[in-house]
Design a protein around this motif. Structure first.
Motif, mmCIF file in Angstrom:
data_model
loop_
_atom_site.group_PDB
_atom_site.id
_atom_site.type_symbol
_atom_site.label_atom_id
_atom_site.label_comp_id
_atom_site.label_asym_id
_atom_site.label_seq_id
_atom_site.Cartn_x
_atom_site.Cartn_y
_atom_site.Cartn_z
ATOM 1 N N ILE A 1 0.892 -0.878 0.022
ATOM 2 C CA ILE A 1 0.034 0.283 0.496
ATOM 3 C C ILE A 1 1.101 1.160 -0.040
ATOM 4 O O ILE A 1 1.938 1.936 1.240
ATOM 5 C CB ILE A 1 -0.648 0.164 1.736
ATOM 6 N N LEU A 2 0.562 2.073 -0.820
ATOM 7 C CA LEU A 2 1.134 2.914 -0.892
ATOM 8 C C LEU A 2 0.747 4.146 -0.223
ATOM 9 O O LEU A 2 -0.413 4.869 -1.254
ATOM 10 C CB LEU A 2 2.241 3.533 -2.882
ATOM 11 N N ARG A 3 1.667 5.618 -0.071
ATOM 12 C CA ARG A 3 0.949 6.422 0.381
ATOM 13 C C ARG A 3 1.478 7.334 0.098
ATOM 14 O O ARG A 3 2.777 8.351 -0.564
ATOM 15 C CB ARG A 3 1.222 6.860 2.129
ATOM 16 N N ILE B 1 -3.181 -3.839 -7.162
ATOM 17 C CA ILE B 1 -2.824 -5.301 -7.235
ATOM 18 C C ILE B 1 -2.717 -5.177 -8.505
ATOM 19 O O ILE B 1 -3.068 -5.875 -9.364
ATOM 20 C CB ILE B 1 -4.500 -5.828 -6.796
ATOM 21 N N GLN B 2 -1.128 -6.182 -7.938
ATOM 22 C CA GLN B 2 -1.211 -6.985 -10.067
ATOM 23 C C GLN B 2 -1.259 -8.492 -9.741
ATOM 24 O O GLN B 2 -0.475 -9.199 -10.850
ATOM 25 C CB GLN B 2 1.133 -6.862 -9.868
ATOM 26 N N VAL B 3 -1.292 -9.469 -8.881
ATOM 27 C CA VAL B 3 -1.445 -10.144 -8.956
ATOM 28 C C VAL B 3 -3.314 -11.090 -9.174
ATOM 29 O O VAL B 3 -4.021 -10.132 -8.422
ATOM 30 C CB VAL B 3 -1.167 -11.802 -7.995
ATOM 31 N N VAL C 1 -5.852 -7.240 -12.881
ATOM 32 C CA VAL C 1 -7.039 -8.160 -11.907
ATOM 33 C C VAL C 1 -7.646 -8.719 -13.563
ATOM 34 O O VAL C 1 -7.999 -7.891 -14.117
ATOM 35 C CB VAL C 1 -7.143 -7.741 -11.591
ATOM 36 N N SER C 2 -7.499 -9.675 -13.744
ATOM 37 C CA SER C 2 -8.203 -10.400 -14.676
ATOM 38 C C SER C 2 -9.475 -10.781 -14.218
ATOM 39 O O SER C 2 -10.775 -11.709 -15.128
ATOM 40 C CB SER C 2 -7.729 -11.232 -15.750
#
Lengths: 288, 128, 133
Positions: free
Chosen positions: C6-8, C17-19, C52-53
């Motif tokens: 989680i980036l601020r 979300i990459q996976v 996300v697929s």
């Protein structure tokens, strides 16, 4: 000593070919703009060679014998391509029936005993009839292929997505919306939204003849899907009779932005994108 | 293939995808099929502690499809009609799993015997 | 255990979300995100799901939950970059993600968040007009 018919046919192959081609060329049904004489000759020759080399005593009574696979394949190829080129059924039928005639014609010249002639030609006829059936099956398959391709093309061109402004897409729907078409419409629209980064899409349904509850459901699905992508969807082109049916059917479109015309939908889109259309020589600016 | 725990879900989804790609299913239909499969697997894990899934390719005329068979030995479903209704759930979920999965595939068949388990078969055609 | 980073970014939190999520991961994300919102008192959360697929009803529910939880902690949630196929599937599934704001890409999502926060308290009507019509 009487040669058996296979030897006769083998020997007379060239004659059969000539007779066959002559019947076809002389026939008023042959359209030479569709196939040149050379092409005709070469496909006839190929077929006869293959038939003669595979025909023998055992398989003449069994048209389903694997020996004929080669012949069937050639026949299928010919009739398939004829169907695609736009030959009519009569022409395709004439092609294979002509061969039967030629075979029997030659046989008649060579075999003198009527008993043998009759029984042999019966066998040949049966075999050739089976080939005709195969020709027809593939001919129809070829036609079906053409129809399917056209169906695909129609559904492809009937759903154009137009970029009418930076960030505004319009999609005029013409014709009835069924579920498979909705799917295509939805896919095209969403894909286009992603590609152009548009934030507003206008679905114009003035070309849709009737809106029933199913069509309305499809429309609502499209709108919700557009929203999930992060874009707004406006439905325009609602004719009075469509408004009537929608209300009579009790369909709730209240959470969808609807506009009577594409123009007013576009105006709404401009407004929500904070764009303004101005006449160039406006002397007084009422909009300040 | 066998599915017993949460982590099996992703590999299973990939397997289904492989099959769908093999018959050249379009992206949207692929997504629908995989989502439906995911819903059903989730049900299986949640209510029956896993089970067995069969993936196969079938054809009908010129159309190909993917057929998935989900077999579990769970408690079974008391009232299938009720379970197929939107928003009905015995667990704490949205109750969209079964009816949603049905909407996403071309053909859907469910058989359940109380106390013995449930078998669900779904088919998704490449163009439909 | 895997976690989604989680980036601020200023007042906002950005989650990419990459996976493909499995359930445990999604639940962790939900918990982590709520923690982060409270710790940083972020005003907006941006969830990028362009990679996300598959979103099934469970994932959809998690997204809905995150949005509602952030809402009561006074942070807006915007989901960006949903794939067309995913959107169609969600609709077919019967999950229109009501109450979740969406945008086409991270940039547009950022703008949306900024304007939501900017207009907060000043002119509620205008906000409604622009983004919720």
């Amino acid at each position: 000593m009487q040669d058996n018919i296979f030897q006769i046919l083998q020997k007379k192959k060239d004659q059969i070919l000539e007779v066959w081609i002559k019947t076809q060329i002389n026939s008023p049904d042959l359209r030479d703009e569709l196939i040149s004489n050379e092409d005709l000759r070469s496909s006839c020759e190929e077929l006869i060679n293959n038939l003669m080399s595979s025909l023998n005593e055992e398989n003449i009574n069994n048209p389903h014998s694997p020996d004929f696979d080669g012949v069937n394949e050639i026949l299928a190829g010919i009739s398939f391509s004829q169907a695609k080129k736009g030959f009519n059924p009569r022409e395709t039928a004439f092609f294979i029936i002509g061969l039967k005639e030629a075979l029997i014609h030659v046989l008649q010249e060579e075999v003198s005993d009527p008993q043998i002639l009759f029984s042999e030609s019966l066998k040949l006829t049966r075999l050739m009839d089976n080939f005709s059936i195969i020709t027809f099956e593939t001919f129809i398959r070829g036609r079906e292929e053409v129809i399917l391709r056209q169906t695909d093309e129609i559904s492809e061109i009937s759903t154009p997505v137009i970029r009418i402004w930076d960030g505004i897409l319009a999609l005029p729907i013409i014709g009835t919306l069924d579920s498979s078409r909705t799917q295509i419409v939805m896919e095209n629209l969403l894909q286009e939204i992603v590609e152009t980064g548009s934030s507003i899409a206008i679905l114009d349904i003035s070309g849709v003849p009737a809106v029933d509850s199913l069509v309305a459901q499809h429309l609502m699905k499209t709108v919700s899907a557009t929203r999930l992508m992060g874009a707004e969807c406006i439905i325009s082109g609602i004719r009075p009779e469509i408004a009537q049916t929608i209300v009579h059917l009790g369909i709730d479109l209240s959470n969808i932005v609807t506009k009577a015309t594409l123009a007013s939908a576009l105006k709404f889109a401009f407004r929500s994108m904070r764009l303004e259309v101005k006449a160039v020589v406006a002397k007084e600016n009422k909009n300040s | 293939m066998q599915v017993e725990k949460d982590q099996d879900v992703v590999p299973f989804r990939n397997r289904v995808k492989e099959f769908a790609v093999k018959i050249k299913m379009g992206l949207v239909n692929q997504t629908k099929l995989i989502t439906a499969a995911s819903e059903l697997v989730r049900n299986m894990l949640k209510y029956a502690n896993g089970g067995e899934i069969e993936i196969e390719i079938i054809s009908r005329g010129r159309d190909n499809g993917v057929k998935l068979t989900f077999k579990d030995k769970g408690p079974g479903i008391l009232d299938i009609k009720l379970a197929m209704q939107d928003g009905y759930s015995t667990g704490k979920s949205l109750g969209l799993g079964l009816p949603g999965a049905k909407r996403l595939v071309s053909e859907f068949d469910i058989k359940s015997i109380l106390g013995q388990g449930t078998t669900i078969t779904v088919i998704k055609w490449a163009n439909g | 255990m895997d976690r989604i980073p989680i980036l601020r970014m200023g007042h906002f939190l950005l989650v990419t979300i990459q996976v493909d999520l499995y359930d445990r991961l999604a639940l962790n994300l939900e918990a982590d995100l709520v923690q982060m919102v409270s710790k940083t008192s972020a005003q907006g959360v941006l969830i990028d799901i362009s990679a996300v697929s598959i979103v099934d009803s469970f994932m959809g529910r998690i997204i809905g939950n995150i949005a509602s939880m952030c809402k009561i902690m006074d942070a807006h949630t915007v989901v960006v970059g949903m794939q067309p196929a995913v959107a169609i599937t969600l609709i077919e599934l019967g999950l229109p993600l009501k109450g979740v704001y969406t945008a086409l890409d991270v940039q547009k999502g950022m703008n949306l968040l900024t304007s939501m926060i900017g207009s907060q308290g000043e002119d509620e009507d205008e906000e409604e007009d622009d983004f919720d019509s």
